[in-house]
Write a protein that holds these residues in place. Structure first.
Motif, PDB file in Angstrom:
ATOM      1  N   GLU A 184       0.839  -1.211   0.000  1.00 30.04           N
ATOM      2  CA  GLU A 184       0.000   0.000   0.000  1.00 30.04           C
ATOM      3  C   GLU A 184       0.873   1.261   0.000  1.00 30.04           C
ATOM      4  N   ASN A 185       0.260   2.356  -0.430  1.00 29.96           N
ATOM      5  CA  ASN A 185       0.982   3.633  -0.425  1.00 29.96           C
ATOM      6  C   ASN A 185       1.394   3.999   1.001  1.00 29.96           C
ATOM      7  N   SER A 186       2.489   4.734   1.113  1.00 25.63           N
ATOM      8  CA  SER A 186       3.021   5.086   2.441  1.00 25.63           C
ATOM      9  C   SER A 186       1.997   5.784   3.314  1.00 25.63           C
ATOM     10  N   ASN A 187       1.189   6.674   2.714  1.00 29.99           N
ATOM     11  CA  ASN A 187       0.244   7.407   3.565  1.00 29.99           C
ATOM     12  C   ASN A 187      -0.816   6.484   4.180  1.00 29.99           C
ATOM     13  N   ILE A 188      -1.072   5.363   3.533  1.00 32.21           N
ATOM     14  CA  ILE A 188      -2.001   4.371   4.100  1.00 32.21           C
ATOM     15  C   ILE A 188      -1.276   3.553   5.173  1.00 32.21           C
ATOM     16  N   VAL A 189      -0.061   3.105   4.832  1.00 25.24           N
ATOM     17  CA  VAL A 189       0.719   2.285   5.768  1.00 25.24           C
ATOM     18  C   VAL A 189       0.912   3.044   7.088  1.00 25.24           C
ATOM     19  N   GLU A 190       1.127   4.360   6.988  1.00 22.53           N
ATOM     20  CA  GLU A 190       1.362   5.142   8.207  1.00 22.53           C
ATOM     21  C   GLU A 190       0.134   5.208   9.119  1.00 22.53           C
ATOM     22  N   LEU A 191      -1.034   5.002   8.554  1.00 20.14           N
ATOM     23  CA  LEU A 191      -2.260   5.064   9.364  1.00 20.14           C
ATOM     24  C   LEU A 191      -2.704   3.688   9.851  1.00 20.14           C
ATOM     25  N   ALA A 192      -1.989   2.644   9.431  1.00 23.64           N
ATOM     26  CA  ALA A 192      -2.437   1.273   9.723  1.00 23.64           C
ATOM     27  C   ALA A 192      -2.068   0.842  11.140  1.00 23.64           C
ATOM     28  N   ASP A 193      -2.876  -0.093  11.670  1.00 23.14           N
ATOM     29  CA  ASP A 193      -2.583  -0.679  12.986  1.00 23.14           C
ATOM     30  C   ASP A 193      -1.729  -1.930  12.849  1.00 23.14           C
ATOM     31  N   VAL A 194      -1.871  -2.627  11.740  1.00 18.68           N
ATOM     32  CA  VAL A 194      -1.075  -3.832  11.475  1.00 18.68           C
ATOM     33  C   VAL A 194      -0.565  -3.722  10.048  1.00 18.68           C
ATOM     34  N   ILE A 195       0.738  -3.948   9.862  1.00 18.00           N
ATOM     35  CA  ILE A 195       1.316  -3.906   8.511  1.00 18.00           C
ATOM     36  C   ILE A 195       2.003  -5.249   8.301  1.00 18.00           C
ATOM     37  N   GLY A 196       1.832  -5.837   7.131  1.00 16.30           N
ATOM     38  CA  GLY A 196       2.506  -7.116   6.944  1.00 16.30           C
ATOM     39  C   GLY A 196       2.362  -7.665   5.553  1.00 16.30           C
ATOM     40  N   ASP A 197       2.961  -8.839   5.359  1.00 19.11           N
ATOM     41  CA  ASP A 197       2.744  -9.564   4.105  1.00 19.11           C
ATOM     42  C   ASP A 197       1.453 -10.364   4.276  1.00 19.11           C
ATOM     43  N   SER A 198       1.088 -11.142   3.280  1.00 17.54           N
ATOM     44  CA  SER A 198      -0.239 -11.745   3.350  1.00 17.54           C
ATOM     45  C   SER A 198      -0.334 -12.773   4.481  1.00 17.54           C
ATOM     46  N   TYR A 199       0.758 -13.450   4.826  1.00 15.31           N
ATOM     47  CA  TYR A 199       0.683 -14.395   5.947  1.00 15.31           C
ATOM     48  C   TYR A 199       0.504 -13.661   7.268  1.00 15.31           C
ATOM     49  N   LYS A 200       1.345 -12.671   7.486  1.00 20.29           N
ATOM     50  CA  LYS A 200       1.269 -11.936   8.756  1.00 20.29           C
ATOM     51  C   LYS A 200      -0.122 -11.315   8.924  1.00 20.29           C
ATOM     52  N   LEU A 201      -0.660 -10.775   7.842  1.00 19.37           N
ATOM     53  CA  LEU A 201      -1.978 -10.148   7.940  1.00 19.37           C
ATOM     54  C   LEU A 201      -3.054 -11.182   8.265  1.00 19.37           C
ATOM     55  N   ALA A 202      -2.954 -12.379   7.650  1.00 14.24           N
ATOM     56  CA  ALA A 202      -3.963 -13.416   7.941  1.00 14.24           C
ATOM     57  C   ALA A 202      -3.913 -13.787   9.421  1.00 14.24           C
ATOM     58  N   VAL A 203      -2.712 -13.985   9.944  1.00 16.01           N
ATOM     59  CA  VAL A 203      -2.573 -14.403  11.342  1.00 16.01           C
ATOM     60  C   VAL A 203      -3.013 -13.284  12.284  1.00 16.01           C
ATOM     61  N   GLU A 204      -2.551 -12.074  12.007  1.00 16.82           N
ATOM     62  CA  GLU A 204      -2.869 -10.954  12.908  1.00 16.82           C
ATOM     63  C   GLU A 204      -4.350 -10.601  12.853  1.00 16.82           C
ATOM     64  N   CYS A 205      -4.942 -10.656  11.650  1.00 17.68           N
ATOM     65  CA  CYS A 205      -6.364 -10.302  11.547  1.00 17.68           C
ATOM     66  C   CYS A 205      -7.224 -11.291  12.323  1.00 17.68           C
ATOM     67  N   ALA A 206      -6.793 -12.560  12.334  1.00 18.52           N
ATOM     68  CA  ALA A 206      -7.571 -13.563  13.067  1.00 18.52           C
ATOM     69  C   ALA A 206      -7.602 -13.246  14.565  1.00 18.52           C
TER      70      ALA A 206
END
Ligand code: 13P
Ligand code: SF4
Length: 355
Positions: free
Chosen positions: A35-57
């Protein structure tokens, strides 16, 4: 309603922060590294698709506003807890690779290779796919993988005497096969019209012919050009690149691996990176003491569809939902006929990886 069209970037950022603060704990924003930096800076969790799947769960927020492409938001909806809602700021942010296989094609291919090979076959689908095919894998004893764990997942099945039907990414498939020492006569390629090349009787991996246009664009000529321009350069590429490009590079790995390698390296390493350009640019911006150059500028326009404006719109709708009971928009829902088996497939991936 706010007129986000007329707001400056700073005003949009302030609005997003205000709503996040107003509903602290109730809204979570995960974002993929592309994602664009301005989105990444507002995110609570940043990751690749594995990290996001695990963290979102693990998220407990009532609303998950997912900044990534649709298959990722859908994966998060599959793993969502009771009452949790996933909102996708732009529902048109798809992934052409994920469109390259569906349940019917997977079923036909699976039945064909079962018949031709006479083997036990486990279907393994890359995270970059939709819920129908994840469910198909869950239903047939298979699982999901991401680029960070494909080797471990495929090995898990090979060790139990299965061959693997791997879809949709041919490049990740062959690069994983090579890492496991699988030779040409142990690989069968399946085209979308179900024509097959290779010997099913000796195959350990059956590879679908999907690809990512963002990563397919890198060539060995790009590698040669960069090595000529920056002697001593260290090249790291994503395994969605072709086998030839992966062989010509020094390292290959998932987005998170690329992030870790580059972030943790000494300042005097010159990095050439073969993956999505927004991410490469952010790595360069975040590591000003290192020379970081793209193997070629290749953007994922779908990831870039998520922007401050549609993120702000999503948050405004949630605000109105809480304050006025207004209806939601862009909620990601999962067909109930697929949800349970897709969940089984995703949980199996996490179980294998964490074991
Ligand atoms: P990662 O698994 O590395 O996050 O890759 C996702 C993706 O879409 C790469 O194109
Ligand atoms: Fe899909 Fe490629 Fe974009 Fe990843 S980079 S989301 S695989 S199009």
């Amino acid at each position: 309603m706010n007129n986000f069209e007329k707001m400056t970037e700073q005003e949009l950022i302030e609005y997003i922060k205000k709503i996040k603060q107003k509903y602290a704990g109730k809204i979570a924003i995960p974002a993929h590294h592309y994602e664009n930096s301005n989105i990444v800076e507002l995110a609570d969790v940043i990751g690749d698709s594995y990290k996001l799947a695990v963290e979102c769960a693990k998220l407990e927020a009532e609303f998950v506003v997912f900044c990534g492409v649709r298959f990722m938001a859908e994966g998060s909806a599959v793993l969502a807890g009771e009452g949790q809602k996933v909102i996708h700021p732009d529902v048109t942010a798809g992934c052409p690779m994920a469109d390259m296989i569906d349940e019917d094609s997977a079923r036909e291919a699976y039945e064909l290779i079962l018949k031709l090979s006479g083997k036990k076959i486990a279907p393994v689908v890359y995270m970059n796919s939709y819920v129908d095919i994840k469910a198909f894998c869950g239903e047939h004893g298979g699982t999901v993988c991401t680029s960070s764990n494909a080797k471990k997942i495929v090995k898990y099945y090979l060790d139990q005497g299965f061959s693997v039907f791997f879809s949709p990414d041919n490049n990740l498939g062959i690069n994983t096969a090579r890492e496991l020492g699988i030779t040409d006569n142990e690989v069968v390629r399946i085209k979308r019209d179900l024509t097959i090349s290779g010997n099913p009787a000796t195959a350990k991996m059956f590879l679908w012919d999907g690809f990512c246009h963002v990563h397919q664009r890198f060539t060995t000529e790009d590698v040669e050009n960069l090595r000529a321009k920056y002697p001593g350069i260290k090249l790291i590429v994503h395994p969605e690149c072709t086998e030839e490009v992966v062989n010509a590079a020094d390292i290959s790995g998932s987005t998170q691996k690329i992030f870790n390698e580059v972030t943790n390296s000494a300042d005097d390493v010159i990095w050439g990176i073969g993956t999505e350009m927004n991410f490469v640019q952010r790595l360069a911006d975040d590591n000003p003491n290192k020379i970081i150059v793209p193997l070629r500028e290749s953007y994922c326009f779908n990831m870039a569809k998520i922007n401050l404006k549609n993120l702000a719109e999503s948050l405004e709708i949630i605000d109105k939902h809480y304050s006025e009971g207004a209806g939601l928009k862009n909620e990601v829902t999962v067909d109930s006929k697929y949800k349970q088996n897709a969940k089984i497939a995703l949980h199996k991936m996490i179980e294998i990886v964490e074991s």
